[in-house]
Write a protein that holds these residues in place. Structure first.
Motif, PDB file in Angstrom:
ATOM      1  N   LEU A   7       0.830  -1.194   0.000  1.00  0.00           N
ATOM      2  CA  LEU A   7       0.000   0.000   0.000  1.00  0.00           C
ATOM      3  C   LEU A   7       0.870   1.250   0.000  1.00  0.00           C
ATOM      4  O   LEU A   7       1.776   1.381   0.821  1.00  0.00           O
ATOM      5  CB  LEU A   7      -0.903  -0.014   1.238  1.00  0.00           C
ATOM      6  CG  LEU A   7      -1.939   1.096   1.345  1.00  0.00           C
ATOM      7  CD1 LEU A   7      -3.180   0.561   2.050  1.00  0.00           C
ATOM      8  CD2 LEU A   7      -1.416   2.302   2.072  1.00  0.00           C
ATOM      9  N   LEU A  42      -1.559  -1.533  -4.004  1.00  0.00           N
ATOM     10  CA  LEU A  42      -2.808  -0.842  -3.686  1.00  0.00           C
ATOM     11  C   LEU A  42      -2.498   0.627  -3.453  1.00  0.00           C
ATOM     12  O   LEU A  42      -1.738   0.973  -2.549  1.00  0.00           O
ATOM     13  CB  LEU A  42      -3.461  -1.444  -2.436  1.00  0.00           C
ATOM     14  CG  LEU A  42      -4.731  -0.759  -1.947  1.00  0.00           C
ATOM     15  CD1 LEU A  42      -5.839  -0.829  -2.986  1.00  0.00           C
ATOM     16  CD2 LEU A  42      -5.190  -1.380  -0.641  1.00  0.00           C
ATOM     17  N   ALA A  95      -3.590   3.856  -1.996  1.00  0.00           N
ATOM     18  CA  ALA A  95      -4.548   4.356  -1.014  1.00  0.00           C
ATOM     19  C   ALA A  95      -3.814   5.120   0.072  1.00  0.00           C
ATOM     20  O   ALA A  95      -2.600   5.008   0.230  1.00  0.00           O
ATOM     21  CB  ALA A  95      -5.331   3.193  -0.404  1.00  0.00           C
ATOM     22  N   MET A 139      -6.393   5.441   6.216  1.00  0.00           N
ATOM     23  CA  MET A 139      -7.738   4.882   6.043  1.00  0.00           C
ATOM     24  C   MET A 139      -7.752   3.350   6.089  1.00  0.00           C
ATOM     25  O   MET A 139      -8.715   2.731   5.659  1.00  0.00           O
ATOM     26  CB  MET A 139      -8.308   5.352   4.700  1.00  0.00           C
ATOM     27  CG  MET A 139      -8.352   6.863   4.539  1.00  0.00           C
ATOM     28  SD  MET A 139      -9.363   7.684   5.779  1.00  0.00           S
ATOM     29  CE  MET A 139     -10.967   7.156   5.259  1.00  0.00           C
ATOM     30  N   ILE A 140      -6.706   2.729   6.615  1.00  0.00           N
ATOM     31  CA  ILE A 140      -6.638   1.266   6.563  1.00  0.00           C
ATOM     32  C   ILE A 140      -7.802   0.588   7.267  1.00  0.00           C
ATOM     33  O   ILE A 140      -8.208  -0.503   6.871  1.00  0.00           O
ATOM     34  CB  ILE A 140      -5.289   0.709   7.073  1.00  0.00           C
ATOM     35  CG1 ILE A 140      -4.999   1.149   8.505  1.00  0.00           C
ATOM     36  CG2 ILE A 140      -4.165   1.067   6.128  1.00  0.00           C
ATOM     37  CD1 ILE A 140      -3.757   0.520   9.121  1.00  0.00           C
ATOM     38  N   LYS A 158     -10.791   1.439   7.070  1.00  0.00           N
ATOM     39  CA  LYS A 158     -11.922   1.456   6.134  1.00  0.00           C
ATOM     40  C   LYS A 158     -11.693   0.486   4.972  1.00  0.00           C
ATOM     41  O   LYS A 158     -12.628   0.085   4.290  1.00  0.00           O
ATOM     42  CB  LYS A 158     -12.137   2.863   5.568  1.00  0.00           C
ATOM     43  CG  LYS A 158     -12.290   3.937   6.614  1.00  0.00           C
ATOM     44  CD  LYS A 158     -13.603   3.816   7.357  1.00  0.00           C
ATOM     45  CE  LYS A 158     -13.799   4.996   8.277  1.00  0.00           C
ATOM     46  NZ  LYS A 158     -13.938   4.647   9.660  1.00  0.00           N
ATOM     47  N   LEU A 159     -10.436   0.132   4.743  1.00  0.00           N
ATOM     48  CA  LEU A 159     -10.087  -0.739   3.617  1.00  0.00           C
ATOM     49  C   LEU A 159     -10.063  -2.222   3.987  1.00  0.00           C
ATOM     50  O   LEU A 159     -10.323  -3.073   3.140  1.00  0.00           O
ATOM     51  CB  LEU A 159      -8.711  -0.349   3.069  1.00  0.00           C
ATOM     52  CG  LEU A 159      -8.587   1.057   2.491  1.00  0.00           C
ATOM     53  CD1 LEU A 159      -7.135   1.392   2.220  1.00  0.00           C
ATOM     54  CD2 LEU A 159      -9.413   1.166   1.216  1.00  0.00           C
ATOM     55  N   PHE A 160      -9.722  -2.528   5.236  1.00  0.00           N
ATOM     56  CA  PHE A 160      -9.519  -3.920   5.639  1.00  0.00           C
ATOM     57  C   PHE A 160     -10.292  -4.240   6.902  1.00  0.00           C
ATOM     58  O   PHE A 160     -10.361  -3.428   7.822  1.00  0.00           O
ATOM     59  CB  PHE A 160      -8.025  -4.187   5.867  1.00  0.00           C
ATOM     60  CG  PHE A 160      -7.179  -3.838   4.675  1.00  0.00           C
ATOM     61  CD1 PHE A 160      -7.177  -4.649   3.547  1.00  0.00           C
ATOM     62  CD2 PHE A 160      -6.409  -2.692   4.667  1.00  0.00           C
ATOM     63  CE1 PHE A 160      -6.413  -4.321   2.439  1.00  0.00           C
ATOM     64  CE2 PHE A 160      -5.638  -2.346   3.569  1.00  0.00           C
ATOM     65  CZ  PHE A 160      -5.642  -3.167   2.447  1.00  0.00           C
TER      66      PHE A 160
END
Length: 191
Positions: free
Chosen positions: A46, A66, A68, A72-73, A75-77
């Motif tokens: 990332l 990725l 991003a 915001m991790i 919200k991603l995982f």
């Protein structure tokens, strides 16, 4: 209390501490310079700066890039998505507040470990992207870390004596050729 070593082989020291090498989320991977050398079967690399991912040095199929914002991790995982979450030469690029928030989020996302590798103390770095990909904004250092504060967060810390020196272009740009080396911290937290 932090362990100190003159061993400068980061990959060897890290590999000795790995609890599970199934999957890794590497935060702030840049152009993925060392990811092929890590023993993980699956890696999500990332980075916020898309040119690093487009121009990454590895095209290995087990490494998924990725683009991003690392802040915001959560919200991603979903929780417990990866064996480990790592911040290899990246946590210092965030403000202390953002970094502490990401470390907390990483503990939720990791099944086994959170890994940090960073210079010891504040290592000034501005207006440089030694990859030549216009990422100066993202390469600036915004925080410095000491072994004691990482230990207070529950990390086991290894101080790698003299890890950063004249062989590192960012070191030379910041400190000059004759400056004494700067230590690095390898910190691992089992979650």
């Amino acid at each position: 209390m932090a362990y100190e070593t003159d061993n400068r082989n980061f990959l060897m020291l890290l590999t000795q501490q790995l609890a599970d090498a199934q999957s890794l989320l590497d935060i702030g991977c840049g152009p993925c310079l060392i990811l092929d050398d890590l023993p993980y079967k699956h890696i999500v690399a990332l980075d916020i700066h898309r040119p690093y991912l487009i121009n990454r040095v590895t095209k290995s199929e087990h490494i998924l890039p990725l683009n991003a914002d690392a802040r915001m991790i959560d919200k991603l995982f979903v929780p417990k998505s990866f064996s480990a979450v790592s911040f290899i030469d990246s946590i210092e690029h965030f403000s202390k507040q953002d970094a502490l928030g990401m470390l907390s989020k990483a503990e939720l996302i990791a099944k086994r470990q959170v890994i940090v590798f960073t210079p010891r103390g504040f290592f000034p770095q501005e207006n440089i992207d030694h990859f030549g990909l216009n990422g100066e904004e993202f390469q600036a250092h915004r925080s410095g870390w000491g072994p004691e504060e990482l230990e207070q967060l529950g990390f086991e810390v290894t101080v790698m004596k003299g890890q950063h020196d004249h062989r590192n272009p960012a070191f030379v740009s910041t400190f000059g050729v004759g400056h004494p080396p700067v230590d690095a911290l390898l910190a691992v937290k089992n979650v």
